[in-house]
Design a protein around this motif. Structure first.
Motif, PDB file in Angstrom:
ATOM      1  N   GLN A 117     -86.897  58.065 -11.949  1.00  0.00           N
ATOM      2  CA  GLN A 117     -86.234  58.791 -13.754  1.00  0.00           C
ATOM      3  C   GLN A 117     -86.808  59.931 -13.409  1.00  0.00           C
ATOM      4  OE1 GLN A 117     -89.903  56.474 -15.700  1.00  0.00           O
ATOM      5  NE2 GLN A 117     -89.426  58.033 -16.736  1.00  0.00           N
ATOM      6  N   ASP A 118     -86.603  60.397 -14.594  1.00  0.00           N
ATOM      7  CA  ASP A 118     -86.776  62.063 -15.421  1.00  0.00           C
ATOM      8  C   ASP A 118     -87.865  62.082 -15.332  1.00  0.00           C
ATOM      9  OD1 ASP A 118     -83.626  61.148 -15.793  1.00  0.00           O
ATOM     10  OD2 ASP A 118     -83.440  63.351 -17.028  1.00  0.00           O
ATOM     11  N   PHE A 119     -88.261  63.428 -14.321  1.00  0.00           N
ATOM     12  CA  PHE A 119     -89.577  63.600 -14.771  1.00  0.00           C
ATOM     13  C   PHE A 119     -89.875  66.000 -14.151  1.00  0.00           C
ATOM     14  CE2 PHE A 119     -88.904  62.955  -9.587  1.00  0.00           C
ATOM     15  CZ  PHE A 119     -89.757  64.590  -9.798  1.00  0.00           C
ATOM     16  N   TRP A 120     -90.719  66.056 -15.156  1.00  0.00           N
ATOM     17  CA  TRP A 120     -90.918  67.128 -14.434  1.00  0.00           C
ATOM     18  C   TRP A 120     -92.475  67.082 -13.233  1.00  0.00           C
ATOM     19  CZ3 TRP A 120     -89.242  72.132 -15.733  1.00  0.00           C
ATOM     20  CH2 TRP A 120     -88.224  72.381 -16.800  1.00  0.00           C
ATOM     21  N   MET A 121     -92.231  68.370 -12.656  1.00  0.00           N
ATOM     22  CA  MET A 121     -94.245  68.117 -11.575  1.00  0.00           C
ATOM     23  C   MET A 121     -94.196  69.492 -12.056  1.00  0.00           C
ATOM     24  SD  MET A 121     -94.493  67.456  -8.224  1.00  0.00           S
ATOM     25  CE  MET A 121     -92.510  68.123  -7.648  1.00  0.00           C
ATOM     26  N   PHE A 122     -95.479  70.380 -12.108  1.00  0.00           N
ATOM     27  CA  PHE A 122     -96.058  71.272 -12.809  1.00  0.00           C
ATOM     28  C   PHE A 122     -96.798  71.586 -11.113  1.00  0.00           C
ATOM     29  CE2 PHE A 122     -95.132  69.436 -16.534  1.00  0.00           C
ATOM     30  CZ  PHE A 122     -94.070  70.043 -16.497  1.00  0.00           C
ATOM     31  N   ASP A 123     -96.870  72.676  -9.756  1.00  0.00           N
ATOM     32  CA  ASP A 123     -97.313  72.893  -9.377  1.00  0.00           C
ATOM     33  C   ASP A 123     -97.912  71.834  -8.327  1.00  0.00           C
ATOM     34  OD1 ASP A 123     -98.364  76.104 -10.922  1.00  0.00           O
ATOM     35  OD2 ASP A 123     -99.221  74.667 -11.651  1.00  0.00           O
ATOM     36  N   GLN A 124     -97.000  71.160  -8.013  1.00  0.00           N
ATOM     37  CA  GLN A 124     -97.531  69.898  -7.563  1.00  0.00           C
ATOM     38  C   GLN A 124     -98.737  69.089  -7.517  1.00  0.00           C
ATOM     39  OE1 GLN A 124     -95.952  70.998  -3.380  1.00  0.00           O
ATOM     40  NE2 GLN A 124     -93.527  71.125  -3.796  1.00  0.00           N
ATOM     41  N   SER A 126     -99.576  68.108 -10.593  1.00  0.00           N
ATOM     42  CA  SER A 126     -99.452  66.730 -12.191  1.00  0.00           C
ATOM     43  C   SER A 126     -97.406  66.484 -12.090  1.00  0.00           C
ATOM     44  CB  SER A 126    -100.014  67.568 -13.370  1.00  0.00           C
ATOM     45  OG  SER A 126     -99.004  68.535 -13.760  1.00  0.00           O
ATOM     46  N   VAL A 127     -97.228  65.413 -12.928  1.00  0.00           N
ATOM     47  CA  VAL A 127     -95.967  64.502 -13.484  1.00  0.00           C
ATOM     48  C   VAL A 127     -96.295  64.413 -14.983  1.00  0.00           C
ATOM     49  CG1 VAL A 127     -94.763  63.105 -12.611  1.00  0.00           C
ATOM     50  CG2 VAL A 127     -95.785  64.212 -10.756  1.00  0.00           C
ATOM     51  N   VAL A 128     -94.739  64.480 -15.431  1.00  0.00           N
ATOM     52  CA  VAL A 128     -94.835  64.180 -16.475  1.00  0.00           C
ATOM     53  C   VAL A 128     -93.521  63.091 -16.811  1.00  0.00           C
ATOM     54  CG1 VAL A 128     -94.591  64.529 -19.052  1.00  0.00           C
ATOM     55  CG2 VAL A 128     -95.849  65.685 -17.812  1.00  0.00           C
ATOM     56  N   LEU A 129     -93.502  61.840 -17.450  1.00  0.00           N
ATOM     57  CA  LEU A 129     -92.088  61.150 -16.699  1.00  0.00           C
ATOM     58  C   LEU A 129     -91.537  61.290 -18.653  1.00  0.00           C
ATOM     59  CD1 LEU A 129     -93.948  58.475 -15.311  1.00  0.00           C
ATOM     60  CD2 LEU A 129     -92.463  59.690 -14.282  1.00  0.00           C
ATOM     61  N   ASP A 135     -78.389  55.583 -22.938  1.00  0.00           N
ATOM     62  CA  ASP A 135     -77.740  56.659 -24.236  1.00  0.00           C
ATOM     63  C   ASP A 135     -77.986  58.010 -23.788  1.00  0.00           C
ATOM     64  OD1 ASP A 135     -79.578  57.086 -26.082  1.00  0.00           O
ATOM     65  OD2 ASP A 135     -78.214  56.132 -27.521  1.00  0.00           O
ATOM     66  N   GLY A 136     -79.186  58.050 -23.370  1.00  0.00           N
ATOM     67  CA  GLY A 136     -79.810  59.286 -22.971  1.00  0.00           C
ATOM     68  C   GLY A 136     -80.719  59.967 -23.808  1.00  0.00           C
ATOM     69  N   THR A 137     -81.339  59.769 -25.857  1.00  0.00           N
ATOM     70  CA  THR A 137     -82.153  59.488 -26.289  1.00  0.00           C
ATOM     71  C   THR A 137     -83.814  59.882 -25.777  1.00  0.00           C
ATOM     72  OG1 THR A 137     -80.410  58.291 -28.199  1.00  0.00           O
ATOM     73  CG2 THR A 137     -82.682  58.681 -28.912  1.00  0.00           C
ATOM     74  N   GLN A 138     -84.161  60.716 -25.972  1.00  0.00           N
ATOM     75  CA  GLN A 138     -85.829  60.154 -25.470  1.00  0.00           C
ATOM     76  C   GLN A 138     -86.691  60.000 -26.712  1.00  0.00           C
ATOM     77  OE1 GLN A 138     -88.216  63.924 -25.826  1.00  0.00           O
ATOM     78  NE2 GLN A 138     -87.632  64.075 -23.326  1.00  0.00           N
ATOM     79  N   ILE A 139     -87.458  59.010 -25.443  1.00  0.00           N
ATOM     80  CA  ILE A 139     -88.299  58.130 -26.206  1.00  0.00           C
ATOM     81  C   ILE A 139     -89.708  58.850 -26.340  1.00  0.00           C
ATOM     82  CG2 ILE A 139     -89.214  56.202 -25.825  1.00  0.00           C
ATOM     83  CD1 ILE A 139     -87.018  55.088 -23.774  1.00  0.00           C
ATOM     84  N   ASN A 140     -89.922  59.195 -25.369  1.00  0.00           N
ATOM     85  CA  ASN A 140     -91.596  60.459 -25.028  1.00  0.00           C
ATOM     86  C   ASN A 140     -91.707  61.205 -23.693  1.00  0.00           C
ATOM     87  OD1 ASN A 140     -92.578  58.547 -23.090  1.00  0.00           O
ATOM     88  ND2 ASN A 140     -93.091  56.740 -24.719  1.00  0.00           N
ATOM     89  N   ARG A 141     -92.668  61.628 -23.603  1.00  0.00           N
ATOM     90  CA  ARG A 141     -92.946  62.045 -22.085  1.00  0.00           C
ATOM     91  C   ARG A 141     -94.531  61.753 -21.780  1.00  0.00           C
ATOM     92  NH1 ARG A 141     -92.124  66.269 -26.663  1.00  0.00           N
ATOM     93  NH2 ARG A 141     -89.923  66.940 -26.086  1.00  0.00           N
ATOM     94  N   GLU A 142     -94.449  61.317 -20.668  1.00  0.00           N
ATOM     95  CA  GLU A 142     -95.604  60.974 -20.061  1.00  0.00           C
ATOM     96  C   GLU A 142     -96.838  61.434 -18.873  1.00  0.00           C
ATOM     97  OE1 GLU A 142     -97.029  55.996 -19.222  1.00  0.00           O
ATOM     98  OE2 GLU A 142     -95.062  56.405 -19.707  1.00  0.00           O
ATOM     99  N   LEU A 143     -97.847  61.507 -18.963  1.00  0.00           N
ATOM    100  CA  LEU A 143     -98.499  62.108 -18.121  1.00  0.00           C
ATOM    101  C   LEU A 143     -98.241  61.249 -17.203  1.00  0.00           C
ATOM    102  CD1 LEU A 143     -99.425  64.653 -17.011  1.00  0.00           C
ATOM    103  CD2 LEU A 143    -101.888  64.507 -18.402  1.00  0.00           C
ATOM    104  N   TYR A 144     -97.705  61.183 -16.350  1.00  0.00           N
ATOM    105  CA  TYR A 144     -98.972  59.893 -14.785  1.00  0.00           C
ATOM    106  C   TYR A 144     -99.759  60.542 -14.748  1.00  0.00           C
ATOM    107  CZ  TYR A 144     -97.780  58.307 -10.562  1.00  0.00           C
ATOM    108  OH  TYR A 144     -97.933  57.241  -9.428  1.00  0.00           O
ATOM    109  N   ASP A 145    -100.171  59.408 -14.467  1.00  0.00           N
ATOM    110  CA  ASP A 145    -101.919  59.339 -14.008  1.00  0.00           C
ATOM    111  C   ASP A 145    -101.923  58.218 -12.269  1.00  0.00           C
ATOM    112  OD1 ASP A 145    -104.474  58.833 -14.299  1.00  0.00           O
ATOM    113  OD2 ASP A 145    -105.337  57.272 -14.743  1.00  0.00           O
ATOM    114  N   GLY A 146    -101.981  59.174 -11.684  1.00  0.00           N
ATOM    115  CA  GLY A 146    -101.817  59.197 -10.022  1.00  0.00           C
ATOM    116  C   GLY A 146    -101.316  59.870  -9.215  1.00  0.00           C
ATOM    117  N   ASP A 147    -101.241  59.210  -8.167  1.00  0.00           N
ATOM    118  CA  ASP A 147    -100.737  60.031  -6.931  1.00  0.00           C
ATOM    119  C   ASP A 147     -99.400  60.578  -6.818  1.00  0.00           C
ATOM    120  OD1 ASP A 147    -101.034  61.942  -5.127  1.00  0.00           O
ATOM    121  OD2 ASP A 147    -100.867  59.456  -2.954  1.00  0.00           O
TER     122      ASP A 147
END
Length: 174
Positions: A117-124, A126-129, A135-147
């Motif tokens: 799935q789509d994600f943003w990664m910061f400084d390798q 932290s990840v935000v899912l 249809d491409g409507t955003q539901i939310n942004r979720e901070l990934y809690d894991g490796d």
């Protein structure tokens, strides 16, 4: 943890060296773009050589601070109307401002990141899912809690299998 408003802006503004995104959808329904999409449909085009907005100004600032922003967008042809809009209205101007945009075209080959799935990664680190409806409507942004190791691997695969945006669009007639 869900990120919105100030917490999301802080994440986007406070990375140390790199913010990187994987985009997998052929369309994103972004309310702020609705009017611009209609203008594009009516034939109005931005000039990527002179276009400047808050996003491109931020890209230039980040570059001046030695930071990087990049993405790989997974696509297949024919490109959706939204992708033609996004490519012709924003991507070239964003690349010129410092966004490292690459395209992974899976039209004639298997998608090496199928199901990711789509994600943003910061400084390798932290990840935000990025969670979307089909249809491409955003539901939310979720901070990934894991490796985040698998997301670093996804980034490596995406970059290796893609080409720079300007190389991809040569001859597309956008």
């Amino acid at each position: 943890m869900l990120l919105d408003g100030d917490s999301w802006r802080a994440r986007m503004n406070n990375f140390r060296s790199e913010a990187w995104r994987l985009e997998t959808l052929p369309q994103y329904l972004v309310p702020q773009e609705a009017e611009e999409l209609e203008q594009w449909r009516a034939g109005k085009r931005l000039d990527p050589l002179t276009h400047s907005d808050e996003y491109t100004d931020d890209l230039k600032r980040l570059r001046s601070e030695g930071k990087r922003k990049g993405r790989v967008h997974i696509v297949s042809r024919p490109l959706s109307e939204y992708l033609r809009f996004e490519f012709s209205q924003y991507y070239e101007a964003n690349v010129r401002a410092g966004d490292e945009i690459r395209i992974l075209d899976v039209t004639d080959r298997p998608n090496p990141l199928a199901g990711v799935q789509d994600f943003w990664m910061f400084d390798q680190e932290s990840v935000v899912l990025m969670n979307y409806k089909p249809d491409g409507t955003q539901i939310n942004r979720e901070l990934y809690d894991g490796d985040v190791a698998r997301f670093v691997e996804y980034q490596q695969i995406a970059v290796a299998a893609s080409v720079p945006y300007l190389e991809y669009v040569k001859g597309l007639g956008l």
